[in-house]
Write an enzyme that holds these catalytic residues in place. Sequence first.
Site, short mmCIF file in Angstrom:
data_model
loop_
_atom_site.label_atom_id
_atom_site.label_comp_id
_atom_site.label_asym_id
_atom_site.label_seq_id
_atom_site.Cartn_x
_atom_site.Cartn_y
_atom_site.Cartn_z
N ASP A 133 37.90 48.21 37.45
CA ASP A 133 37.77 46.90 36.83
C ASP A 133 36.35 46.74 36.30
OD1 ASP A 133 38.56 44.41 35.99
OD2 ASP A 133 38.21 43.44 37.92
N HIS A 140 31.91 35.24 30.35
CA HIS A 140 32.33 35.18 31.76
C HIS A 140 31.15 35.48 32.68
CE1 HIS A 140 34.64 35.63 35.41
NE2 HIS A 140 34.19 36.87 35.56
N ARG A 149 24.11 31.82 40.65
CA ARG A 149 22.72 32.23 40.83
C ARG A 149 21.76 31.28 40.13
NH1 ARG A 149 25.12 37.08 39.80
NH2 ARG A 149 24.28 37.02 37.72
N GLU A 208 42.77 39.21 31.93
CA GLU A 208 42.19 40.48 31.49
C GLU A 208 43.21 41.27 30.69
OE1 GLU A 208 40.09 42.70 34.49
OE2 GLU A 208 39.71 40.92 35.74
N ASP A 240 44.19 39.71 37.22
CA ASP A 240 43.46 40.22 38.39
C ASP A 240 43.23 39.08 39.39
OD1 ASP A 240 42.14 42.06 39.95
OD2 ASP A 240 40.21 41.77 38.95
N GLN A 247 35.65 36.22 48.34
CA GLN A 247 34.71 36.97 47.50
C GLN A 247 33.25 36.55 47.77
OE1 GLN A 247 35.70 36.60 43.33
NE2 GLN A 247 33.97 37.81 42.63
CA CA Z 1 38.47 41.23 37.55
#
Ligand code: CA
Length: 422
Positions: A133, A140, A149, A208, A240, A247
Amino acid sequence: MSNTIGPDTKTWVEVPTNSDFTIHNLPFGIFSQSGKSKRAGIAIGNKVVDLAALYDAGLIDKNAYKKEHFECEVLNPFMKLGKQATSKLRIRIAELLESTNSELRSLPNISDILIDQSAVTMHLPVSVGDYTDFYSSEDHARNVGTMFRDPNNALLPNWKHIPVGYHGRSSSIVISGTPIHRPKGQQKPKDADQPVFGPCKLLDFELEMAFVTFDGKPMGQSISTAEAEDYIFGMVIFNDWSARDIQTWEYVPLGPFLAKNFASSISPWIVTMDALSEYKVAGAKQEPKVFPYLDYDGDKNIDINLEVAIEPEGSAETVVSRSNYRYMYWNYAQQLAHHTINGCPIKAGDMMASGTISGPEPSSYGSMLELSWRGTKPIKMNDGSERKFIQDNDTVIMRAFAEKNGIRIGFGEVRSKLLPAL
Ligand code: CA
């Protein structure tokens, strides 16, 4: 030999207006119907051409192809023949379906060869060996970097030098129509000292496209951007699925793991690079200048319209995003060149996903994370409800098509329902 099907080509098969499966497309898939084994097919209009039956009818060159290439569980054996042979077969099918050709049309058993799509079940078209991936949409990457961040340094220093990617898991790539269970895992709530365990609360899709490869070169050798297309069979839509809370807690320092590998869903028909070649467009200007091995000539982005809809249980769908594959900063040729520059070999059936495809407008973002801006801007659904992320029993639908000069080719859709955690 040309691998393209001329713009004026017409077919004797009835093709509905706005069909994804025109004579200019002819994508490959694996299907079955009651009482018969899995086999390879090509879509045209609302029909499937049964390639194994076509072979039996003597309309496919028996010196170049074997029955096992078409009567098979997956397309890998056929794909092992490589670019030239697969392109040639597609052109032969175009010839048989062309308006003035009667070879197939006149067969008494044509109904055994040209089958209604509504009568067949589609299956995973390839046995996916390795799945990679990428993270190649600048919009994005900027959105995610801004959220997690620093808005002033949204892109990490490597991002414009490297088509960033990671190795995913092929065992959980499933065909459209396969329900997905909400995954469980560890999360760390923002204000908590310790992590908690339970069903993911921030379940997301990622819009995707993925390309499927042929066998590559021997280990140690690289594939250049100029050679890339010789090693790519075609593309599918790729959802995906992502567990955002899992995560966030797990991804440092080695990147995504259980937040990603519980499921990815693909559309059933592989649209060939030959068919897509008519829809190429220029990509973004790449600044700073890339290393020579990532440089490329010609247009390597593709104008493919993308759409995501959410269908709540018992309600009509709401389209939540409209994006385009042309927004990719790093194109497929650069991705494959980068993947193999260290000598990493690829095999027929490997799948390489683009990374979430977001466009510049908020309505073109490719994930709920971005569309709802981390849950701060709920998305209004047609039935009056709201979504920040995906709820149990929601169905997520992605569609893709390319259109130019009145000629359309498409991917159909990938549709998957999210079931509660087990
Ligand atoms: Ca992905």
